[in-house]
Scaffold this active site. Sequence first.
Site, PDB file in Angstrom:
ATOM      1  N   HIS A   1       0.858  -1.179   0.000  1.00  0.00           N
ATOM      2  CA  HIS A   1       0.000   0.000   0.000  1.00  0.00           C
ATOM      3  C   HIS A   1       0.892   1.225   0.000  1.00  0.00           C
ATOM      4  O   HIS A   1       1.969   1.224   0.570  1.00  0.00           O
ATOM      5  CB  HIS A   1      -0.912   0.001   1.228  1.00  0.00           C
ATOM      6  CG  HIS A   1      -2.113  -0.843   1.013  1.00  0.00           C
ATOM      7  ND1 HIS A   1      -2.025  -2.085   0.445  1.00  0.00           N
ATOM      8  CD2 HIS A   1      -3.418  -0.634   1.254  1.00  0.00           C
ATOM      9  CE1 HIS A   1      -3.233  -2.600   0.364  1.00  0.00           C
ATOM     10  NE2 HIS A   1      -4.096  -1.742   0.854  1.00  0.00           N
TER      11      HIS A   1
ATOM     12  N   LYS B   1     -14.917   3.171   5.280  1.00  0.00           N
ATOM     13  CA  LYS B   1     -15.115   4.350   4.424  1.00  0.00           C
ATOM     14  C   LYS B   1     -16.569   4.431   3.964  1.00  0.00           C
ATOM     15  O   LYS B   1     -17.128   5.512   3.783  1.00  0.00           O
ATOM     16  CB  LYS B   1     -14.172   4.251   3.224  1.00  0.00           C
ATOM     17  CG  LYS B   1     -14.265   5.402   2.263  1.00  0.00           C
ATOM     18  CD  LYS B   1     -13.161   5.311   1.241  1.00  0.00           C
ATOM     19  CE  LYS B   1     -13.532   6.086   0.016  1.00  0.00           C
ATOM     20  NZ  LYS B   1     -14.394   5.389  -0.925  1.00  0.00           N
TER      21      LYS B   1
END
Length: 883
Positions: free
Chosen positions: A138, A546
């Site tokens: 990431h 999210k």
Amino acid sequence: MNEQYSALRSNVSMLGKVLGETIKDALGEHILDRVETIRKLSKSSRAGNEANRQELLTTLQNLSNDELLPVARAFSQFLNLANTAEQYHSISPKGEAASNPEVIARTLRKLKNQPDLNDATIKKAVESLSLELVLTAHPTEITRRTLIHKMGEINNCLKQLDNTDIADYERHQVMRRLRQLIAQSWHTDEIRKQRPSPVDEAKWGFAVVENSLWQGVPNYLRELNEQLEENLGYKLPVDFVPVRFTSWMGGDRDGNPNVTADITRHVLLLSRWKATDLFLKDIHVLVSELSMVDATPELLALVGEEGASEPYRYLMKKLRARLMATQSWLEARLKGEKLPKPAGLLTQNEQLWEPLYACYQSLQACGMGIIANGELLDTLRRVKCFGVPLVRIDIRQESTRHTEALGEITRYLGIGDYESWSEADKQAFLIRELNSKRPLLPRNWEPSNDTREVLETCKVIAEAPKGSIAAYVISMAKTPSDVLAVHLLLKEAGIGFAMPVAPLFETLDDLNNADDVMTQLLNIDWYRGLIQGKQMVMIGYSDSAKDAGVMAASWAQYQAQDALIKTCEKAGIELTLFHGRGGSIGRGGAPAHAALLSQPPGSLKGGLRVTEQGEMIRFKYGLPEVTVSSLSLYTSAILEANLLPPPEPKDSWRHIMDELSVISCETYRGYVRENKDFVPYFRSATPEQELGKLPLGSRPAKRRPTGGVESLRAIPWIFAWTQNRLMLPAWLGAGTALQKVVEDGKQSELEAMCRDWPFFSTRLGMLEMVFSKADLWLADYYDQRLVAKTLWPLGKELRDLLEEDIKVVLAIANDSHLMADLPWIAESIQLRNVYTDPLNVLQAELLYRSRLTEEQGKSPDPRVEQALMVTIAGVAAGMRNTG
């Protein structure tokens, strides 16, 4: 406690002093004075001096463009040094005892003291230990590899200085080396110039293996063995290695067009090349060490007359020759040369294991156990942990890519459009094709580039040496057909074994439907036959948070796991839950021990598989000693969770969580999705747009180039809010929901949940951690400097909400201040705040200057742009995580 802190503080202070001298030598006294003035103002501002806070703001606003970069770099580099000192502190004898391998001994003693557990049960739990750590690239590792290496060297210096017997002249030499390293770091550009390619990311992963895990894993196993022998009288079998590593670097193509089938093929070869390189170094040592003559008849028969004089060396030299031939062939393949496979090419772990184990058995039988259990045992354990592939890789792709590929195939064949079929029709078609003996793919058919890429990836999996690819992960999985589609595409590529295919459930709706999807799959006879009693399911933490906010997401994750565990148990299926946690709280990050013990009972029966992301890889595995510490924590948590599982939550607690989930999700979405001012506020109050300029990972920040918050990946979404210190995704909605339940007269029930239910107490602990890192006055300052006045009321509303949330969490936890039960972490945050605050203020100023230049249509000032990038890296270091 204070003794621990003073050791850390004195190291931090010493490193800061050396950095100050370096800055003075490089840029002169006046810059150092400016930095020192800002540091003192920041310290005083933190202590509550309002006048000094104003002076801090004015000083930073008035810096000339020439002063911006040196000041930003000074504070950013200081934070990197503070993190290095803290990492060393976690493993030093003077440091925090909880980080030391002693944690395993404590757990074993705790288990032995349980009246209903005997040694045989504990031993059985140890033998079924399984820990798989999946390293992901990431884009959160913001620090360059070259600087990470220097930080590792600085760590070694701190270790030497900690030695009480060090002579004065040695201390002098170590201090000189420390000055050199800090000067090298200062004169190195901390921001890389280009985005790393997926191959660069894979090499970064291999560097972690070489510099830390290669030594850390055998050290951990030695430690585990000693503790088991001492507490249970049990020795680990030589071939028992409960830990292994997998990587997403070079395999994760979800939303990353840069990861192609060719890249994956290249990374697989590169990984094997690196393995031969590391094993060659081991064998070189063994050739030197194993000079013994006594051997068993079995070993002498194996080496024949030719090797009888030095049988162990003879075998090691033969193995070395095979490794060298394998490495040469792999090198040629990496250069694109097509060479025939040489005789003796190493492709399977057994080929490495057998000669080494033959030596081990002979040494043990001839009374040389002390030699067998040295370097040779370490190498044998590396064969089991890393083996020929070094790290296995996962392939990850989004579900719609498979649907589109099958749609293209069915349209070409004239049998309809797969994409528009109902779920029942898709399943019927897929099962029919999976049972069919004829191929589905037509000859001489030219697929589109996207479909060709999906098919090529399946071909790479089919051709890869067995054991080098761990699993195929389907992101955004929603239906049984998403899983069956991948099995069909793999069958078409000619795969000769049952590849584990793991659906990843990552939105609120998908988590809620996960059990239903898996139940349908397990009811298909063909599918049950294929999986042979084993199923992996991945739980997504970042995208669900999210989508719905942390409170609703964490409850959905818990319920999905709970339901899946029960369904698989009933069906006689061994379930491995794969946790896609991030480093930050908004992406599911939490201290490992607490996080694992807060999961549903039975969730670790099939072992633990978890992603280790970005900057967390460095914090948890950056040094061999830290690796031992991290693996020990995981081991003790898995043993404890399996032998002393947390209680099933009461029905009344479940009802309260349902309530909290609904209220928090409504609150979160009310702001993020429904408030028309939210997106403009987010874009102006955070450096979200500027983050795109940072050459972090190989993956684009958005799944689609256009679109609002929903199209943003979870990482930049969190990263942006971490930068302006509002930390919004990690708390929004949670406190409002708790407050509402308190108002309904259920505070005592919440207090009981906090006390008696690890899942709930961990949630509150994570909120406290976030609140400790959030900062109201800094978030307010970003608004004043960057946000249109019409949007100020929204910013104020969010900050007021944060303030209320802190109060309600403290009330439920019965604490007067945040992090009361983790003073070590609270101290660490306070220590860094003095250096992070100026970077935040400076960042707001730089964003203001950069945006003003853009509005005026002028070309950007490189000094401002570079300083801005440095503040972003610096704040990330101060917060100890990026996204």
